[in-house]
Every structure is written in C-alpha cells, then in structure tokens.
Design a protein around this motif. Structure first.
Motif, PDB file in Angstrom:
ATOM      1  N   ALA A  19     -10.116  15.946  -5.986  1.00 24.99           N
ATOM      2  CA  ALA A  19     -10.094  14.954  -7.010  1.00 24.99           C
ATOM      3  C   ALA A  19      -9.675  15.423  -8.043  1.00 24.99           C
ATOM      4  O   ALA A  19     -10.382  16.348  -8.535  1.00 24.99           O
ATOM      5  N   ASP A  20      -9.228  14.856  -8.970  1.00 22.96           N
ATOM      6  CA  ASP A  20      -8.814  15.007 -10.395  1.00 22.96           C
ATOM      7  C   ASP A  20      -7.921  16.270 -10.508  1.00 22.96           C
ATOM      8  O   ASP A  20      -7.676  16.900 -11.497  1.00 22.96           O
ATOM      9  N   SER A  21      -7.344  16.876  -9.459  1.00 23.34           N
ATOM     10  CA  SER A  21      -6.455  17.958  -9.535  1.00 23.34           C
ATOM     11  C   SER A  21      -4.987  17.328  -9.767  1.00 23.34           C
ATOM     12  O   SER A  21      -4.674  16.261  -9.373  1.00 23.34           O
ATOM     13  N   GLU A  22      -3.951  18.177 -10.305  1.00 24.57           N
ATOM     14  CA  GLU A  22      -2.814  17.852 -10.516  1.00 24.57           C
ATOM     15  C   GLU A  22      -2.035  17.534  -9.044  1.00 24.57           C
ATOM     16  O   GLU A  22      -1.250  16.821  -8.746  1.00 24.57           O
ATOM     17  N   GLY A  23      -2.551  18.514  -7.931  1.00 24.10           N
ATOM     18  CA  GLY A  23      -1.872  18.530  -6.534  1.00 24.10           C
ATOM     19  C   GLY A  23      -2.248  17.025  -5.918  1.00 24.10           C
ATOM     20  O   GLY A  23      -1.324  16.538  -5.121  1.00 24.10           O
TER      21      GLY A  23
ATOM     22  N   ILE B  29       0.959  -1.216   0.039  1.00 20.56           N
ATOM     23  CA  ILE B  29       0.092   0.059   0.029  1.00 20.56           C
ATOM     24  C   ILE B  29       0.790   1.113  -0.137  1.00 20.56           C
ATOM     25  O   ILE B  29       1.804   1.476   0.869  1.00 20.56           O
ATOM     26  N   VAL B  30       0.609   2.058  -0.757  1.00 18.77           N
ATOM     27  CA  VAL B  30       1.507   3.168  -1.208  1.00 18.77           C
ATOM     28  C   VAL B  30       0.609   4.397  -0.734  1.00 18.77           C
ATOM     29  O   VAL B  30      -0.360   4.618  -1.249  1.00 18.77           O
ATOM     30  N   VAL B  31       0.943   4.978   0.246  1.00 16.84           N
ATOM     31  CA  VAL B  31       0.075   5.865   1.020  1.00 16.84           C
ATOM     32  C   VAL B  31       0.585   7.421   0.579  1.00 16.84           C
ATOM     33  O   VAL B  31       1.714   7.804   1.000  1.00 16.84           O
ATOM     34  N   ASP B  32      -0.368   8.185   0.172  1.00 17.14           N
ATOM     35  CA  ASP B  32      -0.435   9.686   0.044  1.00 17.14           C
ATOM     36  C   ASP B  32       0.714  10.241  -0.821  1.00 17.14           C
ATOM     37  O   ASP B  32       1.141  11.368  -0.372  1.00 17.14           O
ATOM     38  N   MET B  33       1.114   9.301  -1.697  1.00 16.10           N
ATOM     39  CA  MET B  33       2.287   9.951  -2.566  1.00 16.10           C
ATOM     40  C   MET B  33       1.801  10.786  -3.662  1.00 16.10           C
ATOM     41  O   MET B  33       2.305  10.693  -4.916  1.00 16.10           O
ATOM     42  N   SER B  34       1.104  11.971  -3.256  1.00 17.24           N
ATOM     43  CA  SER B  34       0.557  12.829  -4.228  1.00 17.24           C
ATOM     44  C   SER B  34       1.647  14.137  -4.433  1.00 17.24           C
ATOM     45  O   SER B  34       2.433  14.142  -3.509  1.00 17.24           O
ATOM     46  N   VAL B  35       1.463  14.692  -5.339  1.00 19.08           N
ATOM     47  CA  VAL B  35       2.330  15.946  -5.718  1.00 19.08           C
ATOM     48  C   VAL B  35       2.286  16.898  -4.423  1.00 19.08           C
ATOM     49  O   VAL B  35       3.347  17.495  -3.911  1.00 19.08           O
ATOM     50  N   GLU B  36       1.069  17.217  -4.034  1.00 17.99           N
ATOM     51  CA  GLU B  36       0.907  18.354  -2.895  1.00 17.99           C
ATOM     52  C   GLU B  36       1.827  17.728  -1.690  1.00 17.99           C
ATOM     53  O   GLU B  36       2.130  18.468  -0.953  1.00 17.99           O
ATOM     54  N   GLN B  37       1.477  16.605  -1.447  1.00 21.48           N
ATOM     55  CA  GLN B  37       1.797  16.114  -0.036  1.00 21.48           C
ATOM     56  C   GLN B  37       3.252  15.897   0.145  1.00 21.48           C
ATOM     57  O   GLN B  37       3.921  16.222   1.118  1.00 21.48           O
ATOM     58  N   VAL B  38       3.823  15.340  -1.100  1.00 20.23           N
ATOM     59  CA  VAL B  38       5.259  14.921  -1.018  1.00 20.23           C
ATOM     60  C   VAL B  38       5.855  16.247  -1.123  1.00 20.23           C
ATOM     61  O   VAL B  38       7.285  16.200  -0.440  1.00 20.23           O
ATOM     62  N   ALA B  39       5.486  17.321  -1.736  1.00 20.80           N
ATOM     63  CA  ALA B  39       5.984  18.586  -1.728  1.00 20.80           C
ATOM     64  C   ALA B  39       6.401  19.304  -0.158  1.00 20.80           C
ATOM     65  O   ALA B  39       7.333  19.761  -0.108  1.00 20.80           O
ATOM     66  N   GLY B  40       5.570  18.656   0.732  1.00 19.26           N
ATOM     67  CA  GLY B  40       5.896  19.148   1.865  1.00 19.26           C
ATOM     68  C   GLY B  40       6.741  18.393   2.847  1.00 19.26           C
ATOM     69  O   GLY B  40       7.119  18.794   3.919  1.00 19.26           O
ATOM     70  N   ILE B  41       7.452  17.543   2.223  1.00 19.06           N
ATOM     71  CA  ILE B  41       8.274  16.530   3.130  1.00 19.06           C
ATOM     72  C   ILE B  41       9.793  17.085   2.939  1.00 19.06           C
ATOM     73  O   ILE B  41      10.112  17.080   1.628  1.00 19.06           O
TER      74      ILE B  41
END
Length: 191
Positions: free
Chosen positions: A74-78, A8-20
């Motif tokens: 949903a459906d956003s680039e972020g 399970i790959v959790v929350d590896m979205s553009v906007e969330q990973v940018a905050g790491i």
C-alpha cells in the motif's frame, strides 16, 4: 432507458503491468480509452488494485512470498495506478483489493449495489485469474457481467490469456465477451 453500468479496472498497477508482455500496448491503450469514457457509457468507474499493509491481509502471501513485503505494498509506487491511467483517476473510485477477486473482502459489492449498477464490465489483468474471478463473483452477485476481451491480458502470456477467455465463455456464455469499441462507439452512447 439504458441500464446503469460500471467499469472495473483490475490490477493496473505499475508493478503488475510491468510484467505483461502479451499485448501490453493494446491493453493499456484500450484501458485508457475505456477510462476516458467520452461517450458516457459508464456510470461508475472503479480502480481496484492489490493494496496490502501486511502479509496477513491476504492468502496470496501463501503463494507469493513477497506479498505486502516487496509486492503490492500500500502507498508504494509499485502498487500505484500506471501513469497512463492517472489522468483519469479523478473520475475513478479506488477500491482496495487483497486477493484475486476485486470482490473478496472489499466494499466493491456494496458500492455497486448502492450506486444501483445493473451491468459490470471488466478490464485489466490477469485474464486467467484476477479478471476471471472478479467476473465470476460479479455474475454470482447478480450483475450482468461482461469482460472486455481486447482490454485484458495475462502475465502468464498468450496461452493463459486465451484459456482465461475460454473459461469465461464457458461459465458466463459467449455474450460475456465484448470489445472496447462496443463500449465507446457513438451508437453505445447513453441517451
């Protein structure tokens, strides 16, 4: 015979990973390696990210006012999968997420059960809440659960990440923490 395993790959979205900030390059590189799955260690790979159409879909809106307005839309680039993992998206099954745990109000449990998964491995973000709660729910639903400690991180930094790992071992035992190499070495290959 090897057990049936899911990643399970959790929350590896553009906007969330940018905050790491803490270990972000290692996080992404190890998630890439796991998703590539050249040794066929995993029978199923799940991509689960916050994917909201309305603030009323999630109690996260109570703590994060931008939920489903400017964040996690949903459906956003972020909200989309980070470019580094998109190459592997054809091998991943997407499960919409609307709360901290990937299991909360989703089809994840039934997908894992229908696929007869026995073990669940978790990578992604955030070690101290989304990864933590997803791992606890997986354990509660009777899947042997592991967190890949060098493939998780937290937007809250190193201390929160380490607290998350400590809490995971407190609740799931020391054996619940594994490393990427444990899942991709030639000795871990399915027979």
């Amino acid at each position: 015979m090897q057990p049936r395993r899911a990643l399970i790959v959790v929350d590896m979205s553009v906007e969330q990973v940018a905050g790491i900030d803490y270990q972000s390059k290692i996080l992404v590189a190890n998630c890439q390696t796991l998703c590539q799955d050249t040794t066929h260690f995993f029978d199923l790979i799940i991509d689960s990210r916050l994917w909201l159409r309305s603030p009323s879909e999630s109690s996260l809106a109570w703590v994060e006012p931008g939920t489903a307005k400017t964040l996690f839309v949903a459906d956003s680039e972020g909200a989309s999968l980070i470019p580094d993992l998109r190459t592997f998206s054809k091998n991943m099954q997407f499960v919409e997420k609307n709360n901290y745990s990937c299991f909360a109000n989703s089809k994840l449990r039934s997908i894992l059960q229908e696929a007869k998964m026995e073990e669940v491995y978790v990578c992604g973000i955030n070690t101290d809440f989304c990864v933590f709660l997803t791992a606890l729910d997986s354990f509660q639903f009777m899947f042997k659960t592991y967190v890949i400690e060098d493939a998780v991180s937290s937007v809250c930094g190193e201390a929160a990440h380490k607290d998350g790992l400590r809490n995971l071992t407190k609740h799931l035992g020391d054996q619940a923490l594994v490393k990427t190499k444990d899942c991709v070495s030639s000795t871990s290959q399915k027979s």
